[in-house]
Design an enzyme around this catalytic site. Structure first.
Site, PDB file in Angstrom:
ATOM      1  N   GLY A 221       0.802  -1.226   0.000  1.00 40.12           N
ATOM      2  CA  GLY A 221       0.000   0.000   0.000  1.00 40.12           C
ATOM      3  C   GLY A 221       0.829   1.267   0.000  1.00 40.12           C
TER       4      GLY A 221
ATOM      5  N   SER B 138       5.486  -0.985  -5.161  1.00 49.34           N
ATOM      6  CA  SER B 138       5.409  -2.217  -5.971  1.00 49.34           C
ATOM      7  C   SER B 138       5.687  -3.503  -5.215  1.00 49.34           C
ATOM      8  CB  SER B 138       6.360  -2.137  -7.174  1.00 49.34           C
ATOM      9  OG  SER B 138       5.915  -1.180  -8.036  1.00 49.34           O
ATOM     10  N   SER B 139       5.048  -3.632  -4.082  1.00 48.52           N
ATOM     11  CA  SER B 139       5.177  -4.914  -3.377  1.00 48.52           C
ATOM     12  C   SER B 139       4.588  -6.036  -4.233  1.00 48.52           C
ATOM     13  CB  SER B 139       4.471  -4.851  -2.024  1.00 48.52           C
ATOM     14  OG  SER B 139       3.111  -4.528  -2.198  1.00 48.52           O
TER      15      SER B 139
ATOM     16  N   ASP C  96       6.165  -1.565 -13.197  1.00 53.69           N
ATOM     17  CA  ASP C  96       6.638  -2.116 -11.926  1.00 53.69           C
ATOM     18  C   ASP C  96       7.390  -3.429 -12.136  1.00 53.69           C
ATOM     19  OD1 ASP C  96       5.098  -0.009 -11.179  1.00 53.69           O
ATOM     20  OD2 ASP C  96       3.500  -1.200 -10.270  1.00 53.69           O
TER      21      ASP C  96
HETATM   22  C1  GLA Z   1       0.807   1.335 -10.538  1.00 53.58           C
HETATM   23  C2  GLA Z   1       0.805   0.430 -11.770  1.00 53.58           C
HETATM   24  C3  GLA Z   1       1.843   0.884 -12.790  1.00 53.58           C
HETATM   25  C4  GLA Z   1       1.722   2.368 -13.092  1.00 53.58           C
HETATM   26  C5  GLA Z   1       1.640   3.180 -11.802  1.00 53.58           C
HETATM   27  C6  GLA Z   1       1.358   4.632 -12.055  1.00 53.58           C
HETATM   28  O1  GLA Z   1       2.013   1.187  -9.852  1.00 53.58           O
HETATM   29  O2  GLA Z   1       1.061  -0.910 -11.408  1.00 53.58           O
HETATM   30  O3  GLA Z   1       1.737   0.101 -13.957  1.00 53.58           O
HETATM   31  O4  GLA Z   1       0.639   2.615 -13.937  1.00 53.58           O
HETATM   32  O5  GLA Z   1       0.632   2.686 -10.934  1.00 53.58           O
HETATM   33  O6  GLA Z   1       2.405   5.242 -12.704  1.00 53.58           O
END
Ligand code: GLA
Length: 390
Positions: free
Chosen positions: A125, A129-130, A177
């Site tokens: 959260g 990018s967990s 990510d």
């Molecule tokens: C999340 C999504 C990504 C990207 C970002 C916003 O992390 O997983 O692909 O779109 O939001 O930049």
């Protein structure tokens, strides 16, 4: 402190009665420096992979199941291997793992029974990018257990992890990510072209520290608003196609063309498009400033990006705006902006090395005074992408 293999082996053995020595994989989280919501519009993004990672230890088993244990939740989920290809999402943490197993199965690999132990340092959260870290580390683990039957390129690993999230978990994300988690580089940010799926390393100047600040708030709008933004961008493309039928995505619209034709786009999709088109350009401007070691310009581009997310894309929130507005008034702060999908999570800040102590103290106190929450600070040093742990 990064987890080390000795601890992981011991924890694996303690949980599973499995005599095999597991293989351990690591995949990092990421902080995006600039280019937000530009990836699914096939524009540019500029993330760095972090030292904070997800670790997956895997060993073959003979019980006919995937036994998946999360150390962080102290929870195990078991699924018979022959059920994996037809499984449905359960809206739980293991969806990410099962989604990845299914994608690898679709590439032609058998799903073999295994014990899988997972621990992650990437906070959930927080916009770091967990989920990509979990998907990519699980992907490496399943590919290993599939042995030689399928050996996709590293780009395919990022793509299958993204498909797992968009098609199985149900979050229609772009590629940033997973790509950052796979291809991360020490010392450099990655300028990723989300159309060609290639990247250039952008070395960062020495006179600046990158500090992420976790607001510890995450407003529930997340996935539904993300879906809405994807649809609004498609509306903008449809409107622009009336003027120029060669346009296939917002990537095809340079800032100048947008300025010429923007009045023909209805107001809401126009504002969304303006954010995406200008933020993708800001990736290029920021990368050029970084190469020129112009930290002042890097900071200005950062703040412009935040304002664009705040007013045009409308994905910020009160707590995040407070962190940004407070940070940019502090000495030695070049710039600050929200990072990640939006509605909470982290800001990312460019801070002069000598100024970071005062930055942390003053920002923490101001945020605590206003919201009774102590934010969490992370030093963001570009780290290597996913791989096997030695
Ligand atoms: C999340 C999504 C990504 C990207 C970002 C916003 O992390 O997983 O692909 O779109 O939001 O930049």
């Amino acid at each position: 402190m990064a987890l080390v293999s000795g601890e992981i082996l011991a924890a694996f053995r303690e949980h599973f009665s499995n005599a095999s020595i597991p293989t351990i994989y690591r995949a990092p989280g990421r902080v995006n420096l600039i280019g937000e919501h530009t990836d699914y519009n096939l524009g540019f993004v500029l993330p760095i992979a972090l030292e904070m990672s997800c670790y997956v230890a895997i060993a073959p088993a003979s019980h006919g199941q995937l036994r998946i244990f999360s150390r962080d939740l102290d929870e195990e989920f078991d699924l018979a291997t022959d059920v994996v290809p037809t499984a449905s999402p359960m809206h739980k943490w293991h969806d990410y793992v099962i989604g990845v197993a299914r994608e690898i199965y679709k590439l032609g690999a058998p799903i073999r029974s295994a014990d899988i132990w997972i621990a992650s340092e990437v906070p959930t959260g927080a916009g770091l990018s967990s989920s990509a870290a979990l998907e990519v580390s699980s992907g490496l683990a399943f590919l290993n257990s599939a042995a030689d039957s399928v050996t996709p390129e590293r780009l395919e690993l990022a793509r299958l992890a993204q498909r797992a999230e968009s098609q199985f978990v149900g979050m229609p994300c772009g590629i940033m990510d997973q790509y950052a988690s796979v291809f991360g580089q020490e010392h450099s940010a990655l300028k990723i072209d989300c159309r060609s799926l290639t990247h250039e390393d952008v070395p960062l100047p020495e006179g600046v520290e990158i500090i992420a600040v976790n607001s510890l708030v995450k407003h529930e709008l997340g996935t539904s608003a993300y879906r809405e933004r994807v649809a609004e961008c498609a509306e903008a493309v449809a409107a622009i196609q009336q003027a120029d039928s060669s346009v296939r995505s917002l990537r095809d619209v340079p800032v100048q063309l947008f300025q010429e034709i923007q009045d023909s786009i209805p107001l809401l999709p126009r504002r969304r498009a303006r954010h995406v088109i200008t933020d993708s350009q800001r990736v290029l401007d920021f990368a050029a400033a970084a190469r020129a070691q112009d930290v002042g310009e890097m900071g200005r581009v950062f703040v412009a990006s935040h304002r664009s997310m705040q007013y045009d894309y409308e994905i910020s929130c009160e707590e995040i705006d407070f962190l940004v507005d407070t940070a940019i008034k502090l000495p030695g702060v070049y710039g600050s902006r929200m990072t990640g999908g939006g509605f909470g999570g982290c800001t990312v800040n460019l801070v002069a090395p000598g100024a970071s102590k005062e930055f942390r103290e003053r920002l923490s106190n101001a945020y605590h005074e206003r919201y009774s929450i102590r934010p969490v600070f992370y030093d963001c040093v570009p780290a290597q992408g996913a791989g096997k742990l030695k």
